[in-house]
Design a protein around this motif. Structure first.
Motif, short mmCIF file in Angstrom:
data_model
loop_
_atom_site.label_atom_id
_atom_site.label_comp_id
_atom_site.label_asym_id
_atom_site.label_seq_id
_atom_site.Cartn_x
_atom_site.Cartn_y
_atom_site.Cartn_z
N PHE A 50 0.83 -1.21 0.00
CA PHE A 50 0.00 0.00 0.00
C PHE A 50 0.87 1.26 0.00
N GLU A 53 2.57 1.71 -3.37
CA GLU A 53 1.64 2.05 -4.46
C GLU A 53 0.96 3.40 -4.27
N LYS A 54 0.48 3.68 -3.09
CA LYS A 54 -0.34 4.87 -2.86
C LYS A 54 0.42 6.08 -2.36
N GLN A 58 3.78 8.61 -5.33
CA GLN A 58 3.40 10.01 -5.52
C GLN A 58 4.52 10.97 -5.13
#
Length: 126
Positions: A50, A53-54, A58
């Motif tokens: 998580f 990826e999240k 970014q």
């Protein structure tokens, strides 16, 4: 600056309290330094996925992974360190209140089992 705080995964001693206490007595191990349970290991893997990826995707990069010297926190951070290539820095200043300095294995001792540990990190706790 961005800081992400993660609690360690499920503890083995919470899932198996009597077994853990008795085994620690027999093996002369620190009852306060349990590993993750199998659920905790899955939680660590899912959390790492998580975060990568999240969150990390970014940002430009992840600068550091800081953990307390407890085994369960190192185990929780290990999947993220493997995914990102960022070493695990053991920081004695972010531990539980009952912690006594040098009461747990050192970074050097943990390194044999967790090669993701940054042996050059110097804890700010004195």
């Amino acid at each position: 600056s961005r800081i992400v705080i993660i609690r360690h995964g499920d503890r083995f001693d919470y899932a198996n309290p009597a077994f853990w206490r008795n085994s620690c007595k027999i093996a002369h191990q620190n009852v306060r330094d349990p590993p993750l349970s199998s659920l905790g290991e899955r939680q660590a893997e899912e959390t790492a996925a998580f975060i990568q990826e999240k969150i990390v995707s970014q940002w430009e990069k992840l600068d550091a992974i800081l953990v307390s010297p407890f085994l369960r926190t190192i185990q929780t951070a290990q999947p993220l360190a493997r995914r990102t290539g960022v070493p695990i820095s053991i920081e004695e200043g972010i531990t539980e209140t009952h912690y006594a300095k040098n009461s747990l294995p050192s970074s050097d001792d943990r390194f044999a089992y967790f090669p993701e540990i940054d042996l050059h990190h110097e804890s700010s706790y004195s």
